[in-house]
Motif scaffolding. Structure first.
Motif, short mmCIF file in Angstrom:
data_model
loop_
_atom_site.label_atom_id
_atom_site.label_comp_id
_atom_site.label_asym_id
_atom_site.label_seq_id
_atom_site.Cartn_x
_atom_site.Cartn_y
_atom_site.Cartn_z
N LEU A 65 23.73 -48.76 -7.40
CA LEU A 65 24.74 -48.37 -6.20
C LEU A 65 24.14 -49.17 -5.14
CD1 LEU A 65 27.40 -47.65 -5.20
CD2 LEU A 65 26.11 -45.33 -4.74
N ALA A 66 22.75 -49.03 -4.90
CA ALA A 66 22.18 -49.38 -3.65
C ALA A 66 21.94 -51.13 -3.54
CB ALA A 66 20.64 -49.01 -3.66
N ILE A 67 21.80 -51.61 -4.83
CA ILE A 67 21.99 -53.09 -4.79
C ILE A 67 23.15 -53.70 -4.60
CG2 ILE A 67 21.39 -55.02 -6.50
CD1 ILE A 67 19.27 -53.21 -7.66
N GLY A 68 24.11 -53.04 -5.21
CA GLY A 68 25.53 -53.34 -5.10
C GLY A 68 26.06 -53.45 -3.50
N VAL A 69 25.48 -52.61 -2.83
CA VAL A 69 26.05 -52.19 -1.42
C VAL A 69 25.51 -53.45 -0.67
CG1 VAL A 69 25.52 -51.18 0.72
CG2 VAL A 69 26.63 -49.95 -1.39
N ILE A 70 23.86 -53.78 -1.11
CA ILE A 70 23.42 -54.68 -0.22
C ILE A 70 24.01 -56.17 -0.48
CG2 ILE A 70 21.02 -56.05 -0.05
CD1 ILE A 70 19.71 -53.15 -0.66
N ILE A 71 24.20 -56.26 -1.84
CA ILE A 71 24.77 -57.76 -2.27
C ILE A 71 26.17 -57.78 -1.48
CG2 ILE A 71 25.63 -59.02 -4.13
CD1 ILE A 71 23.15 -58.11 -5.70
N GLY A 72 26.93 -56.85 -1.79
CA GLY A 72 28.15 -56.67 -1.23
C GLY A 72 28.32 -57.13 0.28
N GLY A 73 27.32 -56.55 1.19
CA GLY A 73 27.26 -56.92 2.46
C GLY A 73 26.98 -58.19 2.79
N ALA A 74 26.26 -58.97 1.89
CA ALA A 74 25.62 -60.08 2.18
C ALA A 74 26.93 -60.90 1.62
CB ALA A 74 24.62 -60.64 1.14
N PHE A 75 27.66 -60.91 0.80
CA PHE A 75 28.87 -61.63 -0.05
C PHE A 75 29.92 -61.37 1.09
CE2 PHE A 75 32.64 -61.97 -2.71
CZ PHE A 75 32.25 -63.02 -3.06
N GLY A 76 30.12 -60.13 1.78
CA GLY A 76 31.12 -60.15 2.86
C GLY A 76 30.83 -61.29 3.76
N LYS A 77 29.72 -61.48 4.23
CA LYS A 77 29.23 -62.51 5.37
C LYS A 77 29.65 -63.80 4.76
CE LYS A 77 25.56 -60.04 7.49
NZ LYS A 77 24.27 -59.89 7.86
N ILE A 78 29.59 -63.93 3.53
CA ILE A 78 29.89 -65.48 2.94
C ILE A 78 31.50 -65.68 3.10
CG2 ILE A 78 30.04 -66.71 0.74
CD1 ILE A 78 27.10 -65.68 -0.02
N VAL A 79 31.93 -64.36 2.62
CA VAL A 79 33.66 -64.71 2.71
C VAL A 79 33.89 -64.83 3.91
CG1 VAL A 79 35.52 -63.34 2.43
CG2 VAL A 79 33.82 -63.34 0.58
N ASP A 80 33.43 -64.07 5.28
CA ASP A 80 33.63 -64.38 6.60
C ASP A 80 33.63 -65.75 6.92
OD1 ASP A 80 34.51 -61.84 7.11
OD2 ASP A 80 32.56 -61.09 7.76
N SER A 81 32.28 -66.32 6.63
CA SER A 81 32.22 -67.60 6.83
C SER A 81 33.04 -68.65 6.35
CB SER A 81 30.63 -68.06 6.67
OG SER A 81 30.35 -69.46 6.75
N LEU A 82 33.40 -68.50 4.93
CA LEU A 82 34.41 -69.47 4.23
C LEU A 82 35.73 -69.42 4.92
CD1 LEU A 82 35.19 -70.93 1.50
CD2 LEU A 82 35.84 -68.58 0.37
N VAL A 83 35.97 -68.17 5.44
CA VAL A 83 37.43 -68.18 5.99
C VAL A 83 37.50 -68.71 7.47
CG1 VAL A 83 39.35 -66.60 6.96
CG2 VAL A 83 38.53 -66.26 4.74
N LYS A 84 36.29 -68.29 8.23
CA LYS A 84 36.41 -68.82 9.65
C LYS A 84 35.97 -70.25 9.69
CE LYS A 84 32.86 -67.91 12.65
NZ LYS A 84 31.94 -67.15 13.38
#
Length: 143
Positions: A19-38
């Motif tokens: 779960l901890a690893i998933g949360v960390i990777i999810g946070g980083a992945f969210g930044k990638i998606v933000d950049s992709l959209v923006k």
């Protein structure tokens, strides 16, 4: 068992670490998606819609605008209520992309689990064994 010992066992369990690893990777992945959209999708949408359209600057002024301010920053600094629907559209696109990627990942994981859990088909009977069975069956018929 002390409470500290219980906490150690809880924190070190595989599920907690996953779960901890998933949360960390999810946070980083969210930044990638933000950049992709923006940085990629929204500029493409701007070009497709005829250029000059910046979704982050799309808004509706709610209430009086006595100084006839035109920019979003100026309106917000003046304390005028503004409905920033462009920002909402950007965040909505972020969410849809993220939800789609998560859906595809879960679908892939489920497929891998299904493939892993499916029993293997029984091996084909070797030809010599099959011939011996046929001979046996013929001998039984003759007897």
């Amino acid at each position: 068992m002390s409470i500290i010992q219980e906490f150690k066992e809880f924190a070190i369990k595989g599920n907690m670490m996953d779960l901890a690893i998933g949360v960390i990777i999810g946070g980083a992945f969210g930044k990638i998606v933000d950049s992709l959209v923006k940085d990629i999708i929204m500029p493409l949408i701007t070009v497709i819609t005829g250029g000059g359209v910046d979704f982050s600057q799309k808004f509706i002024v709610l209430g009086a605008n006595p100084n006839n301010l035109q920019s979003l920053d100026a309106l917000q600094k003046a304390g005028i209520n503004v409905l920033t629907y462009g920002n909402f559209l950007t965040i909505l696109i972020n969410f849809l992309i993220l939800a789609w990627v998560v859906f595809l990942m879960v679908k892939l994981l489920n497929k891998l689990r299904r493939d892993k859990n499916e029993p293997e088909a029984p091996a084909a009977t070797p030809e010599d064994i099959q011939l011996l069975r046929e001979i046996r069956d013929e001998l039984k018929k003759q007897a």
